[in-house]
Design a protein around this motif. Sequence first.
Motif, mmCIF file in Angstrom:
data_model
loop_
_atom_site.group_PDB
_atom_site.id
_atom_site.type_symbol
_atom_site.label_atom_id
_atom_site.label_comp_id
_atom_site.label_asym_id
_atom_site.label_seq_id
_atom_site.Cartn_x
_atom_site.Cartn_y
_atom_site.Cartn_z
ATOM 1 N N ILE A 12 62.890 -0.180 55.945
ATOM 2 C CA ILE A 12 62.707 0.376 54.601
ATOM 3 C C ILE A 12 61.369 1.101 54.564
ATOM 4 C CG2 ILE A 12 62.627 -0.163 52.133
ATOM 5 C CD1 ILE A 12 63.900 -2.928 52.971
ATOM 6 N N ILE A 13 61.369 2.300 54.042
ATOM 7 C CA ILE A 13 60.129 3.068 53.952
ATOM 8 C C ILE A 13 60.039 3.737 52.585
ATOM 9 C CG2 ILE A 13 61.218 5.084 55.079
ATOM 10 C CD1 ILE A 13 58.404 5.769 56.196
ATOM 11 N N PHE A 14 58.863 3.649 51.969
ATOM 12 C CA PHE A 14 58.609 4.302 50.686
ATOM 13 C C PHE A 14 57.120 4.586 50.573
ATOM 14 C CE2 PHE A 14 58.437 -0.251 50.052
ATOM 15 C CZ PHE A 14 57.316 -0.466 49.282
ATOM 16 N N GLU A 15 56.763 5.456 49.625
ATOM 17 C CA GLU A 15 55.353 5.797 49.406
ATOM 18 C C GLU A 15 54.759 4.870 48.350
ATOM 19 O OE1 GLU A 15 54.767 9.857 48.415
ATOM 20 O OE2 GLU A 15 55.745 10.628 50.211
ATOM 21 N N ALA A 16 53.461 4.581 48.505
ATOM 22 C CA ALA A 16 52.744 3.788 47.505
ATOM 23 C C ALA A 16 52.443 4.678 46.307
ATOM 24 C CB ALA A 16 51.457 3.233 48.094
ATOM 25 N N THR A 17 53.104 4.440 45.191
ATOM 26 C CA THR A 17 52.924 5.270 43.994
ATOM 27 C C THR A 17 52.404 4.435 42.829
ATOM 28 O OG1 THR A 17 55.264 4.938 43.464
ATOM 29 C CG2 THR A 17 54.675 6.956 44.637
ATOM 30 N N GLY A 18 51.449 3.561 43.110
ATOM 31 C CA GLY A 18 50.809 2.777 42.061
ATOM 32 C C GLY A 18 51.733 1.753 41.439
ATOM 33 N N VAL A 19 51.712 1.690 40.112
ATOM 34 C CA VAL A 19 52.476 0.656 39.407
ATOM 35 C C VAL A 19 53.977 0.805 39.625
ATOM 36 C CG1 VAL A 19 50.737 0.278 37.633
ATOM 37 C CG2 VAL A 19 52.449 2.058 37.296
ATOM 38 N N TYR A 20 54.436 2.024 39.883
ATOM 39 C CA TYR A 20 55.881 2.227 40.053
ATOM 40 C C TYR A 20 56.393 1.571 41.338
ATOM 41 C CZ TYR A 20 54.748 5.798 36.594
ATOM 42 O OH TYR A 20 54.282 6.452 35.489
ATOM 43 N N SER A 21 55.662 1.778 42.436
ATOM 44 C CA SER A 21 56.124 1.217 43.710
ATOM 45 C C SER A 21 55.869 -0.289 43.802
ATOM 46 C CB SER A 21 55.445 1.929 44.883
ATOM 47 O OG SER A 21 54.038 1.773 44.828
ATOM 48 N N ARG A 22 54.944 -0.815 42.994
ATOM 49 C CA ARG A 22 54.647 -2.247 43.076
ATOM 50 C C ARG A 22 55.833 -3.100 42.646
ATOM 51 N NH1 ARG A 22 48.677 -2.064 40.362
ATOM 52 N NH2 ARG A 22 47.680 -0.792 41.971
ATOM 53 N N ARG A 23 56.635 -2.592 41.719
ATOM 54 C CA ARG A 23 57.822 -3.346 41.313
ATOM 55 C C ARG A 23 58.807 -3.478 42.473
ATOM 56 N NH1 ARG A 23 59.583 -0.334 35.881
ATOM 57 N NH2 ARG A 23 58.725 1.437 37.012
ATOM 58 N N LEU A 24 59.013 -2.360 43.187
ATOM 59 C CA LEU A 24 59.893 -2.396 44.352
ATOM 60 C C LEU A 24 59.307 -3.286 45.435
ATOM 61 C CD1 LEU A 24 62.300 -1.393 46.057
ATOM 62 C CD2 LEU A 24 60.898 0.596 46.685
ATOM 63 N N GLN A 25 58.005 -3.176 45.663
ATOM 64 C CA GLN A 25 57.330 -3.990 46.673
ATOM 65 C C GLN A 25 57.486 -5.476 46.368
ATOM 66 O OE1 GLN A 25 53.117 -3.287 46.805
ATOM 67 N NE2 GLN A 25 52.764 -4.665 48.530
#
Length: 365
Positions: free
Chosen positions: A52-65
Amino acid sequence: MKTVFGIDVSSRKSNVCIMVNGRKVNDYAISNDMVGFNQLLDDLKQVTNPQIIFEATGVYSRRLQAFLDMHDLRYVMMNPLEAKRKTKDDLHQNKTDKLDAMYLAKMQSEHPQRLAYVQSEEYQELMANNRIYEQASHDLITNKNRLHKAIQLTFPEIEHLLANPRGKNYWSIVLKFPHPNIVLETKEADIIDFLKSLSGIGEKRANDLAQRLIRLAKLAPKRDLEILKSIPGIAENTALRIISELGDIRRFNNPNQLNAFVGVDPQVYESGNLTAHLSISKRGTAIGRKVLYLAINQIQSAKKVGNPCHIADYYEKRKRSSETASHKKAAIASIHKLLRTIFALITNDQLYSYDIAKHNQRLLS
């Protein structure tokens, strides 16, 4: 078989691109909530060791993380700048979320990035709390700066009450007496009792501080406002704006310090035997300079309708001294004169008089 999930995370949804051995087999969008994440989880469970790969986009990506961590799924979380650099050879003119997800999946398929190390829950919680602490500290500084500006409008003299106008006792006093009228309407005994309730303040110090607080309240901007309004052309609105930007004029030792605070003091360049005077420094408040520039125009307009002012006389003299002198240069020079006048009037506690200004330039020069 190598299966990669490239995920482009935005505020409300995420685009998913699935590649198997470097070939795209599916793409779709999911909502950034438990419904969407569970939809993604169903596909992930059908694959052995999905990448799985995604970009760190602050608060938005933290939910997925957080969701992936909860299900013990390893992933690559790319720095957006690093992801852009690694895909620079495959630049595409049309940038869309769907294409971004595909390029992330393609990058991981062709140039695998190391999976992120999943720290224990305790370390993750420490990091989250530290971020909250950092934000709270930033908000505290921001709110203190806003409060300082508000005090400049209501009771700037109170900043001279204590040696450290930033401590807990200072803010307690400001909260109790945010305006000089409140001080003057409160019995001295009640002020003393309040001050004695603060940490480290005894009977004698409370008495001394109460006396000083009352004196400062009597010096409040109400008199400053009256003085500024006595200058022809300066009405209440402009006078209030000048006070709000300059604060308590009495804290300056001389007009030059006031010029420097506003940023209309000239820059000086020295090199060897050469000394050159450049334009104004602009180190101070841009809004303050704007208000003072407006005041000069109003003073000029007032003279045209029969309200003379020595500053308007000075402006016209500067304009006449050189045919090429611009309005701006003459206005800046007149701001110097206005600031020196304001300093003299307030520190001497006197209203403006054209006759005094005209015949006593030593005082108001």
